[in-house]
Design an enzyme around this catalytic site. Sequence first.
Site, PDB file in Angstrom:
ATOM      1  N   SER A  11       0.822  -1.214   0.000  1.00 44.70           N
ATOM      2  CA  SER A  11       0.000   0.000   0.000  1.00 44.70           C
ATOM      3  C   SER A  11       0.856   1.264   0.000  1.00 44.70           C
ATOM      4  CB  SER A  11      -0.949   0.013   1.207  1.00 44.70           C
ATOM      5  OG  SER A  11      -0.230  -0.038   2.422  1.00 44.70           O
ATOM      6  N   GLY A  15       7.135  -1.551  -0.757  1.00 46.03           N
ATOM      7  CA  GLY A  15       6.249  -2.467  -1.467  1.00 46.03           C
ATOM      8  C   GLY A  15       5.520  -1.796  -2.609  1.00 46.03           C
ATOM      9  N   TYR A 151      11.713  -5.196  17.926  1.00 43.49           N
ATOM     10  CA  TYR A 151      11.733  -5.153  16.454  1.00 43.49           C
ATOM     11  C   TYR A 151      12.990  -5.840  15.926  1.00 43.49           C
ATOM     12  CZ  TYR A 151      12.329  -3.132  11.792  1.00 43.49           C
ATOM     13  OH  TYR A 151      12.534  -2.955  10.444  1.00 43.49           O
TER      14      TYR A 151
END
Length: 286
Positions: A11, A15, A151
């Site tokens: 989105s 990507g 993370y």
Amino acid sequence: MKKNVLITGTSTGVGFEASMLFAKNNYKVYATMRNLKKADQLKKKIEEENLDIELLPLDVTKIDSIASAVETIIEKDGKIDVLVNNAGAGFAKTTEQSTEDEIRWVTEVNYHGVVFCTQAVLPYMRKQKSGQIISITSVGGLVGQPFNELYCGAKFAVEGFMEGLATYVSDAFNIKITCVEPGGIATEFMTSAIEKTAVEGQFATGEYRPIFELYMAGNQKRANESENQVYQTGAEVAEVVLNVAQHEQPPLRIRTSKWAEDFCELKTQADPDGTKIVNQLKASFL
């Protein structure tokens, strides 16, 4: 016949840029995202530039969603040539003050999603005796950083998963494995990570607060003074991903900028692209 590529998390950011770049380089692109309501920008580009991109829903935290997307591609094309594990989410918070749900979420999005997407495409790549799996990890998959340990832990896990996989699927089934390791990316990924940290910033309390403020100030200083050196655009990282996909013998690991190379040098100087360790592991175990 065109090669096809399945890309997760399309989105925005890397990507989004990779979807357009692969399509412009004669790939059939299956651009996936958790919520297709966020696809308006990509739909506009597809129409304007007549790009060979098909949008599919895919939530990397849901196995049924992954399976459905993969089955759709197989029904249409009968094959999957390239998987780009791009979907991920930033997270900066102390371990002590993170909730159980947050810890599970950051691991599911950044690690489990990669494993399950990879698991879903492997049977088809194995049968066709060809394929490529590219995972967008991070310099945080090589070097732990303050307030990013959860993370980084997930990204370290991706690196270990990909490294282990590369030791046997590459030779046996001609499936190429690569970790693409960006530094900072000036995309909505970075923005959302900082916004999540700032908006929910009450977690940086007590003795952690002054350390966290130093961390945030350092981030802001780097953004203001060194944007061109530290923070790449999504398009720049997407170029590296495409180059890896087009490489006859892609590396196990590749950083996407000089800053990223310098940042990871102490961890990578003995084996910058991961070739030595994979060969050593093959010699030791196989």
